[in-house]
Design a protein around this motif. Structure first.
Motif, PDB file in Angstrom:
ATOM      1  N   ARG A 270       0.852  -1.186   0.000  1.00  0.00           N
ATOM      2  CA  ARG A 270       0.000   0.000   0.000  1.00  0.00           C
ATOM      3  C   ARG A 270       0.895   1.245   0.000  1.00  0.00           C
ATOM      4  N   LEU A 271       0.306   2.378  -0.381  1.00  0.00           N
ATOM      5  CA  LEU A 271       1.071   3.617  -0.524  1.00  0.00           C
ATOM      6  C   LEU A 271       0.395   4.735   0.259  1.00  0.00           C
ATOM      7  N   LEU A 272       1.180   5.454   1.051  1.00  0.00           N
ATOM      8  CA  LEU A 272       0.693   6.623   1.783  1.00  0.00           C
ATOM      9  C   LEU A 272       1.568   7.813   1.415  1.00  0.00           C
ATOM     10  N   TYR A 273       0.938   8.915   1.031  1.00  0.00           N
ATOM     11  CA  TYR A 273       1.715  10.073   0.614  1.00  0.00           C
ATOM     12  C   TYR A 273       1.000  11.355   1.002  1.00  0.00           C
ATOM     13  N   GLY A 274       1.693  12.468   0.864  1.00  0.00           N
ATOM     14  CA  GLY A 274       1.139  13.766   1.190  1.00  0.00           C
ATOM     15  C   GLY A 274       0.521  14.427  -0.025  1.00  0.00           C
ATOM     16  N   ARG A 275       0.653  15.752  -0.104  1.00  0.00           N
ATOM     17  CA  ARG A 275      -0.001  16.482  -1.200  1.00  0.00           C
ATOM     18  C   ARG A 275       0.643  16.160  -2.539  1.00  0.00           C
ATOM     19  N   LYS A 276       1.961  15.893  -2.531  1.00  0.00           N
ATOM     20  CA  LYS A 276       2.662  15.596  -3.772  1.00  0.00           C
ATOM     21  C   LYS A 276       3.459  14.317  -3.599  1.00  0.00           C
ATOM     22  N   LEU A 277       3.545  13.580  -4.687  1.00  0.00           N
ATOM     23  CA  LEU A 277       4.337  12.344  -4.681  1.00  0.00           C
ATOM     24  C   LEU A 277       5.771  12.645  -5.075  1.00  0.00           C
ATOM     25  N   SER A 278       6.713  12.003  -4.425  1.00  0.00           N
ATOM     26  CA  SER A 278       8.102  12.074  -4.846  1.00  0.00           C
ATOM     27  C   SER A 278       8.290  11.146  -6.047  1.00  0.00           C
ATOM     28  N   PRO A 279       9.396  11.260  -6.784  1.00  0.00           N
ATOM     29  CA  PRO A 279       9.626  10.328  -7.905  1.00  0.00           C
ATOM     30  C   PRO A 279       9.608   8.869  -7.462  1.00  0.00           C
ATOM     31  N   GLU A 280      10.122   8.613  -6.265  1.00  0.00           N
ATOM     32  CA  GLU A 280      10.147   7.238  -5.770  1.00  0.00           C
ATOM     33  C   GLU A 280       8.728   6.748  -5.466  1.00  0.00           C
ATOM     34  N   GLY A 281       7.926   7.614  -4.835  1.00  0.00           N
ATOM     35  CA  GLY A 281       6.540   7.253  -4.562  1.00  0.00           C
ATOM     36  C   GLY A 281       5.736   7.069  -5.838  1.00  0.00           C
ATOM     37  N   GLN A 282       6.020   7.899  -6.847  1.00  0.00           N
ATOM     38  CA  GLN A 282       5.323   7.782  -8.129  1.00  0.00           C
ATOM     39  C   GLN A 282       5.608   6.442  -8.779  1.00  0.00           C
ATOM     40  N   GLN A 283       6.840   5.964  -8.647  1.00  0.00           N
ATOM     41  CA  GLN A 283       7.190   4.659  -9.207  1.00  0.00           C
ATOM     42  C   GLN A 283       6.385   3.545  -8.544  1.00  0.00           C
ATOM     43  N   VAL A 284       6.251   3.616  -7.205  1.00  0.00           N
ATOM     44  CA  VAL A 284       5.472   2.610  -6.490  1.00  0.00           C
ATOM     45  C   VAL A 284       4.012   2.645  -6.943  1.00  0.00           C
ATOM     46  N   LYS A 285       3.462   3.848  -7.126  1.00  0.00           N
ATOM     47  CA  LYS A 285       2.063   3.985  -7.545  1.00  0.00           C
ATOM     48  C   LYS A 285       1.855   3.464  -8.961  1.00  0.00           C
ATOM     49  N   GLU A 286       2.782   3.790  -9.870  1.00  0.00           N
ATOM     50  CA  GLU A 286       2.644   3.361 -11.262  1.00  0.00           C
ATOM     51  C   GLU A 286       2.749   1.849 -11.402  1.00  0.00           C
ATOM     52  N   ARG A 287       3.454   1.202 -10.487  1.00  0.00           N
ATOM     53  CA  ARG A 287       3.579  -0.249 -10.553  1.00  0.00           C
ATOM     54  C   ARG A 287       2.332  -0.967 -10.042  1.00  0.00           C
ATOM     55  N   GLY A 288       1.374  -0.214  -9.471  1.00  0.00           N
ATOM     56  CA  GLY A 288       0.109  -0.814  -9.098  1.00  0.00           C
ATOM     57  C   GLY A 288      -0.219  -0.835  -7.627  1.00  0.00           C
ATOM     58  N   ALA A 289       0.624  -0.235  -6.765  1.00  0.00           N
ATOM     59  CA  ALA A 289       0.321  -0.213  -5.336  1.00  0.00           C
ATOM     60  C   ALA A 289      -0.888   0.675  -5.076  1.00  0.00           C
ATOM     61  N   LYS A 290      -1.815   0.205  -4.253  1.00  0.00           N
ATOM     62  CA  LYS A 290      -3.007   0.973  -3.937  1.00  0.00           C
ATOM     63  C   LYS A 290      -2.746   1.920  -2.773  1.00  0.00           C
ATOM     64  N   SER A 291      -3.534   2.987  -2.718  1.00  0.00           N
ATOM     65  CA  SER A 291      -3.398   3.934  -1.611  1.00  0.00           C
ATOM     66  C   SER A 291      -3.892   3.298  -0.323  1.00  0.00           C
ATOM     67  N   TRP A 292      -3.294   3.687   0.773  1.00  0.00           N
ATOM     68  CA  TRP A 292      -3.690   3.159   2.082  1.00  0.00           C
ATOM     69  C   TRP A 292      -4.904   3.943   2.549  1.00  0.00           C
ATOM     70  N   VAL A 293      -6.087   3.542   2.089  1.00  0.00           N
ATOM     71  CA  VAL A 293      -7.292   4.328   2.333  1.00  0.00           C
ATOM     72  C   VAL A 293      -8.198   3.719   3.380  1.00  0.00           C
ATOM     73  N   ASP A 294      -7.849   2.550   3.909  1.00  0.00           N
ATOM     74  CA  ASP A 294      -8.694   1.984   4.962  1.00  0.00           C
ATOM     75  C   ASP A 294      -8.275   2.562   6.301  1.00  0.00           C
TER      76      ASP A 294
END
Length: 611
Positions: A561-585
């Motif tokens: 899962r992915l948790l981020y603030g207002r903007k994603l860093s390049p590293e966080g963007q890579q995790v998101k693009e690979r399919g990790a879902k946001s930690w929304v629960d």
């Protein structure tokens, strides 16, 4: 209150203190040998004075002479004259077993911590940390300007400045700090304490904004061309340090550069230099230092970052242990001189050799349960050292399944073994994660009764350990065997004893073949992996995947899962693009709050230090 001295400190003064040149007291190694014997026989130093322990007993079992010990202990009248004079001058004296002895020095230097500290001024400044300003002589106009800039910056943020020695750069730094109205800690040799203070320094002392500190007695007659203890004390007291470059002909009588290089993994260092940099600058940059660019970049890189290895309670009661037992705590082999590299502690009824190697350097079949006990005598209170080899039935099946043949052949552990069998959340991310975000994630995980897995030894890992323990949660901390040896120290003993912490380690030599081994181990143990995105700002080194956890998480996207603030860093963007879902629960509250109010969660919590 420091006066009157405690019974133990009086005894240490007789055994270790210098009163003129009439008699040579014990050296540091001799004193540590004596303390080890006292602890083993359940004595305290003052028992040598009040007759409970006979110095002849000590002489029979150590290399110390009975006549010499008796002669040192008979110096009470002489000591009384000196104590009366020092008290009149406003000095204070701290023994290594006193509750008020600076925890920073005790934890950083271990058995090399001075048995006695002499000083004058505001004693509470010693555990506040600060920015150390150091460098060689001569100091020309540019370095003078640099110290003024640093002094003004620290004063604006009410952050102590620390300097050391009698060189010109120390004097210039002290003058700039006092002129800026800041707080100053000045580490000196003993005799320098007795020199008359300038008017501005006296006024700063009266305003409780200055502390002068020495590890040698004001009556110590020795003139020493090299005083490396001053350099070690300065680095132990600071959170960060700025090295102001000199010339190729400059001298370093206090061994500042070796001290900085030794502790570079635990402190943030900056180098201030012009275009004519010396070889010393190159050495410090290779050891992990940062070039000083400007004030804002330096603050973002950690100039005012608190060292979380020091407990948030600056001073606690020593309890029944001998001199808090911290004085027996050996420093890492990299930190001690060659004649001090054997262990200062030993277990009774143990067949372990005194110079036992790190367990990671042995074959698993040679590993002896309890072998690490000689590193710290109290670790047995937090649980026995145990091991798991790949052939053991208890070896985690999830690690075998996720890592296959790359699974470590040996895992060492300290703490509650059963903790590895519960529902687990691995929190990974770069070292630039805002402290408020770390705190909120850990609080939610603890409320859900989920053990938290953390990897490595950087700021993020230490903060997670602190927050989870503060919330009475459980942590699985994964390290290499050398870092495990460093972490088996008093800041973590309470968590181990309360079964809130387990430490797992793999061999450092195995990591040379697979640099991401401990990151893969953390992800392999987890039932869910949360990648907490860091800041886009600051040093890029603080955003890198040093332990391979992010790469390992990308191989298990089904639990990532992915948790981020207002903007994603390049590293966080890579995790998101690979399919990790946001930690929304469980993480929805954090995600939304940071998204909508990016300024709400600042980094001020990061100023809290590790228990």
């Amino acid at each position: 209150m420091v006066w009157p001295l405690s019974d133990d400190t009086n005894a240490i003064m007789l055994l270790y203190g210098w009163f003129g040149a009439e008699q040579q007291p014990l050296s540091l190694s001799e004193y540590n040998m004596l303390v080890e014997w006292l602890h083993r026989h359940q004595y305290r130093p003052h028992h040598l004075i009040d007759g409970v322990c006979n110095s002849a007993e000590v002489a029979d079992e150590t290399d110390l002479s009975h006549d010499r010990l008796k002669s040192l202990l008979d110096r009470r009248i002489t000591l009384g004259f000196y104590l009366e004079e020092w008290q009149r001058r406003g000095y204070w004296i701290l023994g290594r077993g006193d509750a008020i002895y600076p925890k920073r020095i005790r934890q950083c230097l271990g058995s090399q911590a001075p048995p006695l500290l002499f000083g004058t001024g505001e004693i509470n400044l010693l555990d506040r940390g600060g920015v150390a300003v150091i460098g060689p002589d001569p100091v020309g106009q540019p370095p003078s300007e640099s110290t003024r800039t640093i002094a003004n910056l620290c004063a604006q943020h009410d952050y102590p400045t620390i300097t050391a020695g009698s060189q010109e750069i120390a004097t210039v730094t002290a003058e700039n700090v006092v002129s800026a109205g800041g707080r100053l800690v000045w580490v000196l040799s003993g005799r320098q304490l007795s020199k008359p203070l300038e008017k501005k320094i006296r006024h700063a002392k009266a305003s409780r904004k200055i502390a002068l500190l020495a590890s040698r007695s004001p009556a110590d007659p020795r003139s020493m061309p090299q005083e490396p203890e001053i350099g070690r004390l300065l680095i132990a007291l600071c959170n960060s340090a700025v090295y102001v470059d000199g010339t190729e002909f400059s001298v370093d009588p206090y061994d500042f550069r070796p001290a900085m290089e030794t502790y570079q993994s635990r402190r943030t260092f900056f180098v201030w230099s012009d275009e004519y940099a010396t070889r010393a600058v190159d050495q410090l940059l290779k050891a992990g230092g940062h070039i000083w660019k400007n004030e804002q970049d330096s603050i973002a890189a950690g100039l005012f970052e608190v060292n979380t290895e020091v407990g948030s309670e600056a001073r606690t009661d020593c309890g029944p242990e001998l001199e808090s037992l911290a004085l027996l705590q050996p420093v890492d082999a990299r930190d001690r001189p060659e004649d001090q590299k054997q262990s200062n502690t030993a277990l009774e009824n143990s067949d372990i050799d005194e110079q036992t190697e790190l367990p990671g350097h042995k074959d698993p079949s040679e590993y002896v349960q309890g072998e690490l006990f000689d590193i710290h005598p109290e670790i047995s209170q937090g649980g026995e050292i145990w091991k798991l080899t790949r052939n053991d039935p208890g070896y985690p099946a999830s690690i075998r399944a996720s890592m296959g043949d790359d699974a470590p052949r040996l895992i060492l552990g300290v703490g509650e073994k059963n903790m590895t069998g519960r529902n687990r959340l691995a929190i990974i991310g770069p070292d630039s994660i805002p402290s408020a975000r770390i705190k909120k994630v850990c609080e939610i995980a603890t409320k859900l009764n989920r053990p938290v897995i953390v990897v490595g030894y950087l700021r993020m890992a230490r903060e997670i350990v602190h927050v989870v323990h503060k919330c009475s949660g459980s942590v699985i901390w994964i390290l290499d065997d050398e870092e495990l040896k460093l972490r088996l120290k008093s800041p973590y003993q309470q968590a181990l004893r309360e079964h809130h912490l387990i430490m797992l380690a793999v061999k450092k030599s195995d990591m040379s073949k697979n640099s991401g081994l401990i990151g893969s181990l953390a992800v392999g143990l987890a039932d869910e992996v949360l990648y907490v995105d860091g800041s886009n700002f600051g040093e890029s080194s603080k955003r890198e995947d040093r332990f391979g956890a992010r790469v390992a998480a990308l191989g298990r996207l089904e639990i990532c899962r992915l948790l981020y603030g207002r903007k994603l860093s390049p590293e966080g963007q890579q995790v998101k693009e690979r399919g990790a879902k946001s930690w929304v629960d469980e993480g929805a509250e954090i995600h939304n709050s940071v998204e909508e109010n990016p300024g709400k969660y600042d980094d001020s919590w990061g100023q809290v230090q590790l228990f």
